[in-house]
Design an enzyme around this catalytic site. Structure first.
Site, short mmCIF file in Angstrom:
data_model
loop_
_atom_site.label_atom_id
_atom_site.label_comp_id
_atom_site.label_asym_id
_atom_site.label_seq_id
_atom_site.Cartn_x
_atom_site.Cartn_y
_atom_site.Cartn_z
N SER A 173 -45.86 36.95 -10.09
CA SER A 173 -46.61 37.08 -8.85
C SER A 173 -47.79 36.11 -8.90
O SER A 173 -47.59 34.93 -9.14
CB SER A 173 -47.06 38.53 -8.65
OG SER A 173 -47.61 38.71 -7.35
N THR A 174 -49.01 36.59 -8.73
CA THR A 174 -50.17 35.71 -8.68
C THR A 174 -50.29 34.86 -9.94
O THR A 174 -50.29 35.39 -11.05
CB THR A 174 -51.46 36.53 -8.50
OG1 THR A 174 -51.29 37.44 -7.42
CG2 THR A 174 -52.64 35.62 -8.22
N HIS A 199 -43.14 36.41 -6.16
CA HIS A 199 -43.67 36.94 -4.90
C HIS A 199 -44.23 35.80 -4.05
O HIS A 199 -45.31 35.28 -4.33
CB HIS A 199 -44.78 37.96 -5.18
CG HIS A 199 -44.30 39.22 -5.82
ND1 HIS A 199 -45.14 40.09 -6.49
CD2 HIS A 199 -43.07 39.77 -5.91
CE1 HIS A 199 -44.44 41.11 -6.95
NE2 HIS A 199 -43.17 40.93 -6.62
N MET A 292 -50.57 40.61 -10.15
CA MET A 292 -51.23 41.88 -9.87
C MET A 292 -50.19 42.96 -9.59
O MET A 292 -49.14 42.70 -9.05
CB MET A 292 -52.15 41.72 -8.65
CG MET A 292 -52.94 42.97 -8.28
SD MET A 292 -54.25 43.32 -9.47
CE MET A 292 -55.54 42.21 -8.87
N ASP A 295 -44.99 45.62 -10.34
CA ASP A 295 -43.60 45.28 -10.06
C ASP A 295 -42.94 44.69 -11.31
O ASP A 295 -43.51 43.81 -11.96
CB ASP A 295 -43.51 44.27 -8.91
CG ASP A 295 -42.09 44.13 -8.37
OD1 ASP A 295 -41.26 45.03 -8.62
OD2 ASP A 295 -41.81 43.13 -7.69
#
Length: 354
Positions: A173-174, A199, A292, A295
């Site tokens: 993600s991030t 993501h 973050m 998941d």
């Protein structure tokens, strides 16, 4: 107990309306405070010389210096977390991906029509992403370069002519776009087939897939329904969709589907990992990178329970140590690995010697 001071935000945008709107919604929170605004990057540079700043919001198209040039300057001389807030479209989505590769922590799309109502609808997303970015670890980012001798690299696998019984799944993600770029740059052309679940909104995954394909020795493409997972090929799950792996004889086939109504993450890392656990078992490797939230932790746990080799990025090299931390605390990951060693770990598991 002494209250923690708010994160200091610098807003850079040539639109007076956007500057005022962001200032108003940010200052309504307890954890963020706009300490300055700038109508172009040159003014922002002067502000940064004398004002402490924790996080920056940045537009792309501005007078005197565009946002990408400012981002290059910032990451070279004074790295700070940056959230890009601009009018992204399918035609310029590659600029957003480039911003992420230069070190931006996240991106928010301004509405192309109905600017006021559209920005109101995005208030929660904007605040969440700025708050998250303020906590990110940002290092100096070298400018992206083509691999040395790229034209002499072995040809990539061009089609599904080989079957494999091994699968690698990477969830991020991030901060994941930069991490994935570093990993893909190092991968051997004969590495087992890879699934990448990053993501990202739907409009950005085609450009992201293309950017990875340009720097990697493997082929990277956005996954399409019915694609086979084969050596030397990485499939990127389309944004806003989800990917399930199915077995067809000795072959692994991907099935792309719509958003999951019960998941806040689309694509869902957990969804893909659960499906891989069911069909591949000990023949799979699962990796959770920076991001973050949580998941991937549950899916990685099932993969490990089915005999897969599972790892998570370590805290020191993660931009946001959220998802890897959950995977480690949940005993889903058997090992924590620095980003610089993940490609090496993949090769070791796959039995590939460089």
């Amino acid at each position: 107990m002494k209250k923690k001071p708010p994160y200091r935000v610098l807003v850079i945008d040539d639109s007076a309306f956007i500057r005022q709107f962001l200032k108003e919604i940010i200052n309504q929170t307890d954890e963020l405070e706009v300490i300055a605004t700038a109508s172009d990057p040159l003014i922002a540079i002067e502000i940064l010389k004398k004002t402490p700043v924790d996080v920056i919001t940045l537009d792309v198209e501005m007078p005197n210096m565009d946002g990408l040039d400012f981002l290059r300057y910032l990451m070279k001389f004074r790295p700070l977390p940056v959230v890009m807030i601009s009018s992204w479209t399918q035609d310029n989505s590659d600029i957003a991906v480039q911003a992420l590769s230069l070190g931006a922590v996240d991106i928010v799309a301004k509405p192309t029509l109905g600017i006021r109502s559209g920005m109101e609808e995005r208030k929660e997303e904007i605040i969440k992403k700025i708050s998250m970015a303020a906590q990110a670890k940002v290092n100096r980012f070298p400018l992206p370069v083509e691999p040395v001798g790229a034209s002499l690299l072995p040809p990539v696998h061009q089609g599904p002519t080989i079957t494999t019984d091994k699968i690698i799944v990477i969830g991020a993600s991030t901060g994941g776009t930069v991490a994935l770029t570093e990993i893909c740059r190092e991968l051997h052309p004969n590495v087992p087939g890879i699934l990448i679940v990053q993501h990202l909104p739907a409009m950005f995954t085609p450009s992201f897939s293309t950017s990875l394909n340009q720097i990697a020795r493997i082929q990277v493409k956005e996954a399409a329904d019915g694609d086979r997972i084969t050596p030397g090929l990485a499939l990127v799950v389309p944004g806003g969709n989800n990917l399930t792996v199915r077995k067809n004889g000795a072959k692994y086939i991907v099935k792309t589907g719509p958003r999951l109504p019960h998941s806040i993450y689309n694509p869902s890392i957990n969804h893909t990992l659960h499906s891989v656990a069911k069909v591949a078992g000990v023949n799979a490797m699962g990796i959770i990178l920076t991001g973050m939230g949580d998941d991937g932790a549950a899916g990685l746990k099932e993969m490990r329970e089915k005999g897969a080799y599972t790892i998570a990025q370590d805290e020191k090299s993660s931009v946001i140590y959220g998802m890897p931390k959950k995977a480690w605390e949940n005993e889903a990951a058997s090992k924590q690995v620095p980003l610089s060693k993940i490609a090496q770990e993949i090769h070791r598991w796959a039995g590939i010697k460089n």
